[in-house]
Design an enzyme around this catalytic site. Structure first.
Site, short mmCIF file in Angstrom:
data_model
loop_
_atom_site.label_atom_id
_atom_site.label_comp_id
_atom_site.label_asym_id
_atom_site.label_seq_id
_atom_site.Cartn_x
_atom_site.Cartn_y
_atom_site.Cartn_z
NE ARG A 9 71.24 35.35 -57.02
CZ ARG A 9 70.71 36.53 -56.73
NH1 ARG A 9 70.52 36.88 -55.47
NH2 ARG A 9 70.39 37.38 -57.69
NE ARG A 23 70.91 42.24 -60.45
CZ ARG A 23 71.27 40.97 -60.20
NH1 ARG A 23 71.89 40.26 -61.10
NH2 ARG A 23 70.98 40.43 -59.04
CE LYS A 68 68.20 43.35 -51.43
NZ LYS A 68 69.41 43.19 -52.24
NE ARG A 111 66.38 47.03 -56.69
CZ ARG A 111 66.19 45.75 -56.37
NH1 ARG A 111 65.14 45.40 -55.70
NH2 ARG A 111 67.07 44.84 -56.74
NE ARG A 122 67.71 36.95 -59.94
CZ ARG A 122 67.59 37.87 -59.00
NH1 ARG A 122 67.30 37.49 -57.76
NH2 ARG A 122 67.76 39.14 -59.24
P1 AMP Z 1 65.96 41.53 -57.01
O1 AMP Z 1 65.42 40.16 -57.02
O2 AMP Z 1 65.57 42.31 -55.78
O3 AMP Z 1 67.45 41.56 -57.28
O4 AMP Z 1 65.27 42.32 -58.22
C1 AMP Z 1 65.45 41.89 -59.56
C2 AMP Z 1 65.10 43.02 -60.51
O5 AMP Z 1 63.72 43.37 -60.35
C3 AMP Z 1 65.85 44.31 -60.30
O6 AMP Z 1 67.13 44.30 -60.92
C4 AMP Z 1 64.90 45.32 -60.93
O7 AMP Z 1 64.96 45.27 -62.34
C5 AMP Z 1 63.54 44.78 -60.52
N1 AMP Z 1 63.09 45.34 -59.22
C6 AMP Z 1 62.92 44.67 -58.06
N2 AMP Z 1 62.52 45.50 -57.09
C7 AMP Z 1 62.44 46.74 -57.63
C8 AMP Z 1 62.11 48.02 -57.14
N3 AMP Z 1 61.78 48.22 -55.85
N4 AMP Z 1 62.13 49.07 -58.01
C9 AMP Z 1 62.46 48.89 -59.29
N5 AMP Z 1 62.81 47.71 -59.84
C10 AMP Z 1 62.80 46.62 -59.02
#
Ligand code: AMP
Length: 215
Positions: free
Chosen positions: A127, A171, A13, A88, A160
């Site tokens: 990654r 996740r 994404k 989400r 990460r």
């Molecule tokens: P991402 O980089 O999109 O994989 O997000 C990393 C982490 O940030 C996720 O595993 C969540 O813990 C938190 N996070 C990101 N976006 C959201 C969201 N819209 N709602 C809740 N937690 C989020």
């Protein structure tokens, strides 16, 4: 154009959102990036979010919705936006709709990136980010695994904290349980473009652009 890019962790994404945002000159908004930045700066938000993010759980809806509301109202989004990692959950989708209604934004498209669960586990384990230029790369596709293909920096890769197998699997579970049902909220109201994300980056981009009618 206003877009939500949707799909499981590791599907690409962020990578595709950046390319689309550059092409359409719209704002790329990643809630994950905003939260990671808050964690790095040890702000109050970052302190609240860190443990949840480390475990692969979801930060509370009201916190993330507050962030999105501020960004969408700002000038940065006046030519359009692509949301990456939001909404989400169904409550987040409801809040987003309220914000869009208030801002009189009616044109919204969803790009759904589809991929098999085991492929994303494998991708996420490989990654890396480049500490020098911020690019996200995958070791699986690199010939020289110690050099950033974008800026040429040596030994600049970091992993990460949430890219370890236990957290990755959590996740993906959280995605299946809380996030995938968000698509039902949009079905019938918003155009949903589904793209096969189990291809190389340019092929996924090509399919997205073709579905959006962009050359
Ligand atoms: P991402 O980089 O999109 O994989 O997000 C990393 C982490 O940030 C996720 O595993 C969540 O813990 C938190 N996070 C990101 N976006 C959201 C969201 N819209 N709602 C809740 N937690 C989020």
């Amino acid at each position: 154009m206003n877009i939500i890019i949707f799909g499981p962790p590791g599907v690409g994404k962020g990578t595709q959102a950046k390319i689309i945002a550059d092409k359409l000159k719209i704002s790329h908004i990643s809630t994950g990036d905003i939260l990671r930045d808050a964690v790095a700066k040890q702000t109050e938000l970052g302190m609240k979010a860190k443990a949840i993010m480390d475990s692969g759980g979801l930060v509370p809806d009201d916190i993330v919705a507050g962030i999105i509301q501020d960004v969408l109202k700002s000038d940065a989004c006046k030519f359009g936006f692509i949301l990456d990692g939001f909404p989400r959950t169904k409550p987040q989708a409801v809040i987003l709709q309220q914000i869009l209604d208030k801002l009189n934004i009616a044109d919204l498209k969803i790009i759904e990136l589809k991929i098999d669960r085991e492929v994303v586990v494998h991708r996420l384990l490989n990654r890396r980010g480049c500490i020098n230029c911020g690019s996200i790369v995958n070791l699986l596709t690199l010939e020289d695994k110690n050099t950033c293909p974008v800026c040429g920096a040596k030994d600049s890769f970091f992993k990460r904290e949430d890219d370890n197998e236990k957290v990755i699997r959590n996740r993906i579970e959280v995605y299946a349980k809380n996030t995938l049902p968000v698509l039902d909220f949009y079905k019938g109201n918003v155009e949903i473009i589904s793209v096969n994300a189990d291809q190389d980056i340019p092929s996924v981009t090509r399919d997205i652009f073709s579905a959006l009618g962009i050359d």
